[in-house]
Structures are given as structure tokens and as C-alpha cells.
Design a protein around this motif. Structure first.
Motif, short mmCIF file in Angstrom:
data_model
loop_
_atom_site.label_atom_id
_atom_site.label_comp_id
_atom_site.label_asym_id
_atom_site.label_seq_id
_atom_site.Cartn_x
_atom_site.Cartn_y
_atom_site.Cartn_z
N VAL A 1 0.79 -1.13 0.21
CA VAL A 1 -0.14 0.15 0.11
C VAL A 1 0.92 1.17 -0.23
O VAL A 1 2.11 1.24 0.41
CB VAL A 1 -1.01 0.08 1.22
CG1 VAL A 1 -2.01 -1.01 1.05
CG2 VAL A 1 -0.12 0.10 2.68
N GLY A 2 0.37 2.22 -0.32
CA GLY A 2 0.83 3.54 -0.41
C GLY A 2 1.41 3.96 -1.86
O GLY A 2 0.56 3.63 -2.71
N PHE A 3 2.37 4.44 -1.83
CA PHE A 3 3.02 4.96 -3.23
C PHE A 3 3.90 3.77 -3.92
O PHE A 3 4.84 3.34 -3.45
CB PHE A 3 3.96 6.15 -2.92
CG PHE A 3 4.74 6.68 -4.27
CD1 PHE A 3 3.86 7.36 -5.22
CD2 PHE A 3 5.76 6.57 -4.57
CE1 PHE A 3 4.12 7.84 -6.51
CE2 PHE A 3 6.27 6.86 -6.03
CZ PHE A 3 5.52 7.59 -6.79
N THR A 4 3.14 3.33 -4.95
CA THR A 4 3.44 1.73 -5.26
C THR A 4 3.75 2.10 -6.95
O THR A 4 3.77 1.19 -7.53
CB THR A 4 2.24 0.94 -5.10
OG1 THR A 4 1.27 1.14 -5.60
CG2 THR A 4 2.30 0.77 -3.57
N LEU A 5 3.81 3.22 -7.37
CA LEU A 5 3.99 3.27 -8.76
C LEU A 5 5.21 2.80 -9.17
O LEU A 5 6.55 2.96 -8.45
CB LEU A 5 4.04 4.84 -9.25
CG LEU A 5 4.28 5.16 -10.70
CD1 LEU A 5 2.98 4.76 -11.69
CD2 LEU A 5 4.52 6.78 -11.10
N GLY A 6 5.61 1.78 -10.05
CA GLY A 6 6.75 1.26 -10.48
C GLY A 6 6.99 0.02 -9.72
O GLY A 6 8.11 -0.77 -9.65
N VAL A 7 6.06 -0.35 -8.63
CA VAL A 7 6.38 -1.64 -8.04
C VAL A 7 5.24 -2.51 -8.03
O VAL A 7 4.15 -2.14 -8.03
CB VAL A 7 6.27 -0.92 -6.23
CG1 VAL A 7 6.82 -2.34 -5.41
CG2 VAL A 7 7.40 0.05 -6.09
N THR B 1 6.96 1.72 -18.73
CA THR B 1 7.30 2.21 -20.19
C THR B 1 6.16 1.78 -21.08
O THR B 1 5.54 1.03 -20.86
CB THR B 1 8.68 1.72 -20.85
OG1 THR B 1 8.60 0.44 -21.11
CG2 THR B 1 9.84 1.89 -20.01
N PRO B 2 5.91 2.52 -22.26
CA PRO B 2 4.84 2.14 -23.18
C PRO B 2 4.98 0.62 -23.83
O PRO B 2 4.22 -0.03 -24.09
CB PRO B 2 4.98 3.05 -24.21
CG PRO B 2 5.72 4.14 -23.63
CD PRO B 2 6.57 3.59 -22.54
N TRP B 3 6.18 0.00 -23.52
CA TRP B 3 6.56 -1.24 -24.12
C TRP B 3 6.53 -2.33 -23.09
O TRP B 3 7.04 -3.46 -23.36
CB TRP B 3 7.95 -1.10 -25.06
CG TRP B 3 8.02 -0.06 -25.96
CD1 TRP B 3 7.50 -0.21 -27.22
CD2 TRP B 3 8.61 1.17 -25.60
NE1 TRP B 3 7.55 1.03 -27.83
CE2 TRP B 3 8.24 1.74 -27.07
CE3 TRP B 3 9.03 1.86 -24.65
CZ2 TRP B 3 8.62 3.15 -27.03
CZ3 TRP B 3 9.51 3.27 -24.89
CH2 TRP B 3 9.21 3.96 -26.02
#
Length: 145
Positions: free
Chosen positions: A86-92, A124-126
Motif C-alpha cells: 500500500v501507499g506510493f506503489t508506482l513502479g512496484v 514504459t509504453p513497451w
């Protein structure tokens, strides 16, 4: 005292049977030995801070039973063991999650444990680019005494 309560219960039964024989109704009190069990379910577990504003947790729902009016308690069940990020998980991303809860010491405690792999990367987009995979685990013991 037990002999007196047994005598009282027997008298109530006889009076109730005689009263019912004449077409009336009788109210018979419950036995003095009847106990009320109170149950409370709460969530217990452990937590790690894995980054700024990011937490990884292992949790389980623990039901504690208690005889009303006494201090006697025991763990009746431990269910729904789970992990969460939980929390800030962008990229995890969390993978290979395992969680368990087992009651020990004849219901006096519960052992809650879990593990997972956290993969850090850049979306990333890919697709995602992972640069770090971190195994993580934690465990705790919750006791009613």
C-alpha cells in the motif's frame, strides 16, 4: 453450592411439570452453569516500510473468544491471512505472495507470517523495466495473555 443449584433446578422442573399438567405455562430459568461466550474479531499482523510512503503488510483476521465476566480468553480462529502493498506503489509490483496464520499454545497465541518479492522498475509504453527484485518477509506472534 452445586448441590443447592441441582435441588433448585429439580424443584423448578417438578413445579413446571405440575403447572403444565393443569394447562398453565411455566417459565424455567436457565441452569446456573450456563456461560455466555463473547467473540471479537480484529486484524493483526506486521508491517515494513519499503520506501517513502510505501508499506508492505502481512495480516490475518483473529477471533478471540472470552467467557463473559471473566478474564479467560482464547484464540478461536485465525483466517484470511494475506499480504498487501500500500501507499506510493508506482513502479512496484508484488509477486510470489505467501501468508499464513497458525494458532499455538492451546489457543493462547497465533503466529502470523508472510513473504513476497517486490520488483521495482520503470513502467514504459513497451512494458516495465525492472532493475531490482527484493525478497521481503515478516512475522509476528499475537498473544491473548
Amino acid at each position: 453450592m452445586p448441590v443447592r443449584s441441582a435441588i433448585v433446578r429439580r424443584l423448578l422442573a417438578v413445579v413446571g411439570a405440575v403447572t403444565l399438567a393443569f394447562g398453565a405455562t411455566a417459565v424455567v430459568a436457565p441452569p446456573a452453569s450456563a456461560q455466555t461466550i463473547v467473540r471479537v474479531t480484529t486484524t493483526r499482523g506486521c508491517e515494513w516500510t519499503t520506501g517513502v510512503g510505501q508499506y508492505w503488510r502481512v495480516k490475518a483476521d483473529v477471533t478471540v473468544a472470552q467467557v463473559a465476566g471473566s478474564s479467560y480468553r482464547w484464540i478461536e480462529s485465525a483466517t484470511n491471512a494475506r499480504t498487501e502493498l500500500v501507499g506510493f506503489t508506482l513502479g512496484v509490483e508484488e509477486s510470489n505472495q505467501v501468508a499464513s496464520a497458525s494458532i499455538r499454545n492451546n489457543g493462547a497465541s497465533v503466529y502470523i507470517s508472510g513473504s513476497a518479492v517486490l520488483s521495482y522498475g520503470v513502467p514504459t509504453p513497451w512494458g516495465g523495466i525492472n532493475w531490482l527484485s527484493l525478497p521481503i518477509n515478516c512475522s509476528t506472534t499475537y498473544s491473548v495473555y
